[in-house]
Enzyme design. Structure first.
Site, short mmCIF file in Angstrom:
data_model
loop_
_atom_site.label_atom_id
_atom_site.label_comp_id
_atom_site.label_asym_id
_atom_site.label_seq_id
_atom_site.Cartn_x
_atom_site.Cartn_y
_atom_site.Cartn_z
N SER A 119 -72.71 -1.11 28.62
CA SER A 119 -71.25 -0.33 29.20
C SER A 119 -70.01 -1.31 28.62
O SER A 119 -69.87 -1.33 27.35
CB SER A 119 -71.17 -0.63 30.91
N ASP A 179 -75.30 10.14 33.33
CA ASP A 179 -74.59 8.78 33.61
C ASP A 179 -73.17 9.24 33.99
O ASP A 179 -72.36 9.88 33.37
CB ASP A 179 -74.45 8.04 32.35
N HIS A 206 -76.80 5.32 34.98
CA HIS A 206 -76.00 4.04 34.38
C HIS A 206 -76.61 3.13 34.51
O HIS A 206 -76.54 2.08 35.45
CB HIS A 206 -74.62 3.95 35.08
#
Length: 227
Positions: A119, A179, A206
């Site tokens: 991320s 996601d 995610h």
């Protein structure tokens, strides 16, 4: 015959992840890569407060060990400790300190064969490699990079143009079809900056997947660099 040396990989956590929490989140991946790769986890330098509770209460950092504090690499507002990957930020507050922290980790804990980022950590890992390719002596180029739920960082000034140049190192890009935090098109855009990029999709959201199909893909990618 000598045993194969495990690859050493510096892993950059996502936003609002503690060092301990990130180690736990990568536990399945660590198990999947046992004997093939050593994962060294690093979270950001900036504490991230919990969102206010129903009555505006926040958690007490003073009672929380440093390795358990949620942290981030940079914030997208000047006055608030928040981050949005999908909006043009007013600032990238704290980014320089984070680059310094990664440089220190590379020097103090290295050498490393590769980088892994999740991320916000994936965006930072890509930026680190772009700076290294552009000649920044703090960031020797790794042999490979793995980016999970990654995205191109926005609003980073002159550094943004550096990221628009092709990044010439082997890369594996992992992202989920569902996601909701970092939509898959963001990860696809980041992958397009790496000629020869390998993409690995999964049906989840995610997180860092480590089920059998992903494990095989990770090992196939990493085995290129085994010594």
């Amino acid at each position: 015959m000598a045993a194969q040396r495990p690859l050493r990989v510096l892993c950059l956590a996502g936003f609002r992840q503690s060092e301990r929490g990130f180690r736990e989140k990568t536990g399945a991946l660590r198990k999947a890569l046992r004997g093939r790769a050593e994962l060294v986890c690093l979270s950001g330098p900036h504490p991230v407060p919990d969102p206010p509770g129903p009555e505006g209460a926040r958690s007490d950092f003073g009672s929380c060990p440093p390795e358990e504090q949620p942290r981030g690499w940079w914030f997208s507002e000047q006055e608030a400790d928040v981050f949005s990957a999908l909006e043009e930020p007013a600032v990238c507050r704290g980014l320089e300190e984070s680059l310094g922290m990664v440089a220190q980790a590379l020097n103090r804990l290295g050498p490393f064969d590769g980088l892994l980022g999740f991320s916000q950590g994936a965006a930072l890992a890509a930026l680190v490699c772009a700076l290294g390719q552009a000649g920044d002596p703090r960031f020797p180029l790794p042999r490979f990079i793995l980016l999970v739920s990654g995205f191109c960082p926005r609003g980073i000034g002159f550094k943004e143009s550096i990221l628009q140049r092709p990044l010439s190192l082997p890369s594996l890009h992992v992202f989920g079809d569902t996601d909701k935090v970092i939509p898959s098109q963001e990860s696809v855009q980041l992958a397009s900056q790496f000629p020869g990029a390998i993409t690995l999709t999964h049906s989840g959201g995610h997180f860092i997947p480590a089920a059998a199909p992903q494990r095989q893909a990770y090992l196939k990618f990493l085995d290129q660099f085994a010594e």
